[in-house]
Motif scaffolding. Structure first.
Motif, PDB file in Angstrom:
ATOM      1  N   LYS A 116      -9.998  -0.633   3.357  1.00  0.00           N
ATOM      2  CA  LYS A 116     -11.048   0.099   4.021  1.00  0.00           C
ATOM      3  C   LYS A 116     -12.028   0.654   2.998  1.00  0.00           C
ATOM      4  CE  LYS A 116      -7.909   2.656   5.967  1.00  0.00           C
ATOM      5  NZ  LYS A 116      -6.578   2.226   6.228  1.00  0.00           N
ATOM      6  N   ALA A 117     -13.274   0.947   3.444  1.00  0.00           N
ATOM      7  CA  ALA A 117     -14.300   1.443   2.538  1.00  0.00           C
ATOM      8  C   ALA A 117     -13.893   2.759   1.914  1.00  0.00           C
ATOM      9  CB  ALA A 117     -15.623   1.596   3.298  1.00  0.00           C
ATOM     10  N   SER A 118     -13.106   3.568   2.651  1.00  0.00           N
ATOM     11  CA  SER A 118     -12.700   4.871   2.129  1.00  0.00           C
ATOM     12  C   SER A 118     -11.883   4.737   0.858  1.00  0.00           C
ATOM     13  CB  SER A 118     -11.893   5.636   3.178  1.00  0.00           C
ATOM     14  OG  SER A 118     -10.737   4.911   3.526  1.00  0.00           O
ATOM     15  N   VAL A 119     -11.142   3.617   0.732  1.00  0.00           N
ATOM     16  CA  VAL A 119     -10.328   3.410  -0.456  1.00  0.00           C
ATOM     17  C   VAL A 119     -11.210   3.165  -1.665  1.00  0.00           C
ATOM     18  CG1 VAL A 119      -8.571   1.948  -1.490  1.00  0.00           C
ATOM     19  CG2 VAL A 119      -8.422   2.522   0.920  1.00  0.00           C
ATOM     20  N   SER A 120     -12.313   2.413  -1.466  1.00  0.00           N
ATOM     21  CA  SER A 120     -13.237   2.168  -2.568  1.00  0.00           C
ATOM     22  C   SER A 120     -13.862   3.476  -3.036  1.00  0.00           C
ATOM     23  CB  SER A 120     -14.332   1.198  -2.116  1.00  0.00           C
ATOM     24  OG  SER A 120     -13.760  -0.047  -1.790  1.00  0.00           O
ATOM     25  N   THR A 121     -14.216   4.332  -2.071  1.00  0.00           N
ATOM     26  CA  THR A 121     -14.763   5.641  -2.421  1.00  0.00           C
ATOM     27  C   THR A 121     -13.740   6.445  -3.200  1.00  0.00           C
ATOM     28  OG1 THR A 121     -16.105   5.644  -0.416  1.00  0.00           O
ATOM     29  CG2 THR A 121     -15.734   7.776  -1.488  1.00  0.00           C
ATOM     30  N   LEU A 122     -12.504   6.374  -2.738  1.00  0.00           N
ATOM     31  CA  LEU A 122     -11.421   7.094  -3.417  1.00  0.00           C
ATOM     32  C   LEU A 122     -11.231   6.583  -4.831  1.00  0.00           C
ATOM     33  CD1 LEU A 122      -9.045   9.037  -3.358  1.00  0.00           C
ATOM     34  CD2 LEU A 122      -7.668   7.231  -2.336  1.00  0.00           C
ATOM     35  N   ALA A 123     -11.370   5.268  -5.016  1.00  0.00           N
ATOM     36  CA  ALA A 123     -11.188   4.691  -6.348  1.00  0.00           C
ATOM     37  C   ALA A 123     -12.225   5.230  -7.320  1.00  0.00           C
ATOM     38  CB  ALA A 123     -11.286   3.168  -6.274  1.00  0.00           C
ATOM     39  N   ILE A 124     -13.488   5.307  -6.864  1.00  0.00           N
ATOM     40  CA  ILE A 124     -14.552   5.820  -7.726  1.00  0.00           C
ATOM     41  C   ILE A 124     -14.310   7.283  -8.053  1.00  0.00           C
ATOM     42  CG2 ILE A 124     -17.021   6.323  -7.831  1.00  0.00           C
ATOM     43  CD1 ILE A 124     -17.443   3.876  -6.004  1.00  0.00           C
ATOM     44  N   ARG A 125     -13.960   8.055  -7.013  1.00  0.00           N
ATOM     45  CA  ARG A 125     -13.720   9.484  -7.205  1.00  0.00           C
ATOM     46  C   ARG A 125     -12.552   9.707  -8.158  1.00  0.00           C
ATOM     47  NH1 ARG A 125     -12.686  12.296  -1.712  1.00  0.00           N
ATOM     48  NH2 ARG A 125     -14.852  11.655  -1.422  1.00  0.00           N
ATOM     49  N   SER A 126     -11.471   8.921  -7.947  1.00  0.00           N
ATOM     50  CA  SER A 126     -10.290   9.061  -8.797  1.00  0.00           C
ATOM     51  C   SER A 126     -10.591   8.700 -10.238  1.00  0.00           C
ATOM     52  CB  SER A 126      -9.155   8.165  -8.274  1.00  0.00           C
ATOM     53  OG  SER A 126      -8.754   8.562  -6.994  1.00  0.00           O
ATOM     54  N   LEU A 127     -11.442   7.678 -10.434  1.00  0.00           N
ATOM     55  CA  LEU A 127     -11.757   7.227 -11.784  1.00  0.00           C
ATOM     56  C   LEU A 127     -12.375   8.339 -12.609  1.00  0.00           C
ATOM     57  CD1 LEU A 127     -11.855   4.911 -13.767  1.00  0.00           C
ATOM     58  CD2 LEU A 127     -14.022   4.193 -12.758  1.00  0.00           C
ATOM     59  N   PHE A 128     -13.308   9.083 -12.008  1.00  0.00           N
ATOM     60  CA  PHE A 128     -13.930  10.186 -12.734  1.00  0.00           C
ATOM     61  C   PHE A 128     -12.945  11.344 -12.928  1.00  0.00           C
ATOM     62  CE2 PHE A 128     -17.783   8.060 -11.240  1.00  0.00           C
ATOM     63  CZ  PHE A 128     -18.529   8.055 -12.399  1.00  0.00           C
ATOM     64  N   ALA A 129     -12.126  11.603 -11.900  1.00  0.00           N
ATOM     65  CA  ALA A 129     -11.161  12.694 -12.002  1.00  0.00           C
ATOM     66  C   ALA A 129     -10.123  12.413 -13.073  1.00  0.00           C
ATOM     67  CB  ALA A 129     -10.469  12.918 -10.652  1.00  0.00           C
ATOM     68  N   LEU A 130      -9.702  11.170 -13.153  1.00  0.00           N
ATOM     69  CA  LEU A 130      -8.661  10.809 -14.110  1.00  0.00           C
ATOM     70  C   LEU A 130      -9.119  10.998 -15.543  1.00  0.00           C
ATOM     71  CD1 LEU A 130      -7.292   7.539 -12.473  1.00  0.00           C
ATOM     72  CD2 LEU A 130      -6.374   9.841 -12.326  1.00  0.00           C
ATOM     73  N   CYS A 131     -10.409  10.907 -15.766  1.00  0.00           N
ATOM     74  CA  CYS A 131     -10.947  11.044 -17.124  1.00  0.00           C
ATOM     75  C   CYS A 131     -11.027  12.502 -17.569  1.00  0.00           C
ATOM     76  CB  CYS A 131     -12.333  10.410 -17.206  1.00  0.00           C
ATOM     77  SG  CYS A 131     -12.331   8.626 -16.968  1.00  0.00           S
ATOM     78  N   SER A 153       0.880   8.994  -9.834  1.00  0.00           N
ATOM     79  CA  SER A 153       0.605   8.148  -8.677  1.00  0.00           C
ATOM     80  C   SER A 153      -0.894   7.929  -8.482  1.00  0.00           C
ATOM     81  CB  SER A 153       1.203   8.778  -7.417  1.00  0.00           C
ATOM     82  OG  SER A 153       2.610   8.840  -7.504  1.00  0.00           O
ATOM     83  N   ASP A 154      -1.700   8.916  -8.863  1.00  0.00           N
ATOM     84  CA  ASP A 154      -3.144   8.764  -8.715  1.00  0.00           C
ATOM     85  C   ASP A 154      -3.691   7.692  -9.650  1.00  0.00           C
ATOM     86  OD1 ASP A 154      -3.787  10.804  -6.695  1.00  0.00           O
ATOM     87  OD2 ASP A 154      -3.056  12.210  -8.194  1.00  0.00           O
ATOM     88  N   HIS A 155      -3.111   7.569 -10.822  1.00  0.00           N
ATOM     89  CA  HIS A 155      -3.508   6.511 -11.747  1.00  0.00           C
ATOM     90  C   HIS A 155      -3.111   5.148 -11.173  1.00  0.00           C
ATOM     91  CE1 HIS A 155      -4.548   9.384 -14.909  1.00  0.00           C
ATOM     92  NE2 HIS A 155      -3.446  10.032 -14.572  1.00  0.00           N
ATOM     93  N   MET A 156      -1.918   5.093 -10.579  1.00  0.00           N
ATOM     94  CA  MET A 156      -1.473   3.862  -9.941  1.00  0.00           C
ATOM     95  C   MET A 156      -2.372   3.510  -8.754  1.00  0.00           C
ATOM     96  SD  MET A 156       1.244   2.507 -11.455  1.00  0.00           S
ATOM     97  CE  MET A 156       2.129   1.549 -10.215  1.00  0.00           C
ATOM     98  N   ASN A 157      -2.777   4.515  -7.994  1.00  0.00           N
ATOM     99  CA  ASN A 157      -3.631   4.284  -6.836  1.00  0.00           C
ATOM    100  C   ASN A 157      -5.018   3.800  -7.237  1.00  0.00           C
ATOM    101  OD1 ASN A 157      -1.523   5.153  -5.244  1.00  0.00           O
ATOM    102  ND2 ASN A 157      -2.368   7.186  -4.883  1.00  0.00           N
ATOM    103  N   ALA A 158      -5.547   4.356  -8.325  1.00  0.00           N
ATOM    104  CA  ALA A 158      -6.861   3.934  -8.800  1.00  0.00           C
ATOM    105  C   ALA A 158      -6.813   2.470  -9.237  1.00  0.00           C
ATOM    106  CB  ALA A 158      -7.319   4.825  -9.954  1.00  0.00           C
ATOM    107  N   TYR A 159      -5.735   2.101  -9.929  1.00  0.00           N
ATOM    108  CA  TYR A 159      -5.564   0.707 -10.331  1.00  0.00           C
ATOM    109  C   TYR A 159      -5.445  -0.178  -9.089  1.00  0.00           C
ATOM    110  CZ  TYR A 159      -3.607  -3.533 -12.360  1.00  0.00           C
ATOM    111  OH  TYR A 159      -3.399  -4.844 -12.709  1.00  0.00           O
ATOM    112  N   HIS A 160      -4.663   0.266  -8.118  1.00  0.00           N
ATOM    113  CA  HIS A 160      -4.443  -0.506  -6.897  1.00  0.00           C
ATOM    114  C   HIS A 160      -5.763  -0.769  -6.159  1.00  0.00           C
ATOM    115  CE1 HIS A 160      -3.652  -0.774  -2.500  1.00  0.00           C
ATOM    116  NE2 HIS A 160      -2.707  -1.598  -2.890  1.00  0.00           N
ATOM    117  N   ALA A 161      -6.604   0.260  -6.050  1.00  0.00           N
ATOM    118  CA  ALA A 161      -7.870   0.107  -5.341  1.00  0.00           C
ATOM    119  C   ALA A 161      -8.763  -0.930  -6.022  1.00  0.00           C
ATOM    120  CB  ALA A 161      -8.591   1.457  -5.259  1.00  0.00           C
TER     121      ALA A 161
END
Length: 242
Positions: A2-17, A139-147
């Motif tokens: 779903k599109a929400s996952v792509s949004t989550l991936a972008i958001r997570s990428l910045f948060a993870l840094c 898990s958030d790092h795993m989720n970002a990779y998954h997305a």
């Protein structure tokens, strides 16, 4: 996805840094700690609904429901910090419970593909809960990779067939390579010392390196073959350490 996952991936990428990760064994608060423990049977349910095993999927979703129910009982009315100021905390708890109930019904009907897609939403809800409260776990790092992996795998064939397809997919694979590196750099100390974890992580990173190498050959057939070998290493790592 779903599109929400792509949004989550972008958001997570910045948060993870910008925010240090919290390992399961060293969670900074009791709510995150119990949520991570409850995440284990959830991962099993995701895996089993994707492997045509109805009985095992039913067992896993039942365990996931029981574990999540303990969170609602212990913290639903009064969550500990940092979730104590989250006005949507109870709503999110209820949303995950609804997802589990729907997935359990679908599993009972042997609709495992539908149940798997239903369960994916719970991962988003849990991640959003942590995000709202500035909590990051492995898990958030795993989720970002998954997305990003899903983006590469689902859109990969179409991207290859389009203009500059090899170049476009190479760029997407670069993002996946970055996130694969984060799986190592952000691993909790107990994971980093675990031989099984390191073996599985090496397999994930190799799958990305092999895809990158195939892209560099400009041979679409080799790229498609490499794409087909990306998901399994991640799935094996997710079920145990995700």
């Amino acid at each position: 996805m779903k599109a929400s996952v792509s949004t989550l991936a972008i958001r997570s990428l910045f948060a993870l840094c910008s925010i240090a990760s919290i390992g399961i064994a060293s969670a900074a608060d009791p709510v995150t700690d119990i949520m991570q423990k409850a995440y284990a049977p959830y991962r099993v349910a995701l895996f089993k609904t994707n492997s045509n095993s109805q009985a095992e999927a039913q067992q896993a979703i039942t365990q996931a429901q029981q574990s999540w129910g303990q969170i609602a009982t212990q913290f639903g009315a009064k969550p500990a910090a940092p979730y104590d100021r989250d006005t949507d905390f109870a709503k999110s708890l209820a949303e995950v419970s609804k997802v589990y109930a729907k997935a359990a019904e679908e599993i009972g009907k042997n609709q495992l593909t539908e149940a798997h897609e239903t369960l994916e939403h719970a991962r988003d809800v849990m991640s959003e809960m942590r995000h709202r409260n500035n909590v990051i776990v492995y898990s958030d790092h795993m989720n970002a990779y998954h997305a990003q992996m899903e983006l590469v795998l689902i859109d990969g064939p179409k991207t290859l067939a389009g203009p500059n397809g090899i170049q476009e997919l190479t760029a997407q694979t670069g993002a996946l390579e970055f996130l694969a590196a984060r799986l190592k750099s952000e691993a909790p100390a107990d994971y980093a010392k675990n031989d099984e974890f390191n073996t599985m992580l090496a397999a994930v990173q190799k799958s990305v390196a092999d895809l990158k190498a195939a892209l560099f050959t400009n041979d679409a057939t080799k790229v498609k073959d490499a794409l087909g070998k990306v998901k399994v290493p991640y799935s094996k790592m997710f079920i145990k350490f995700g």
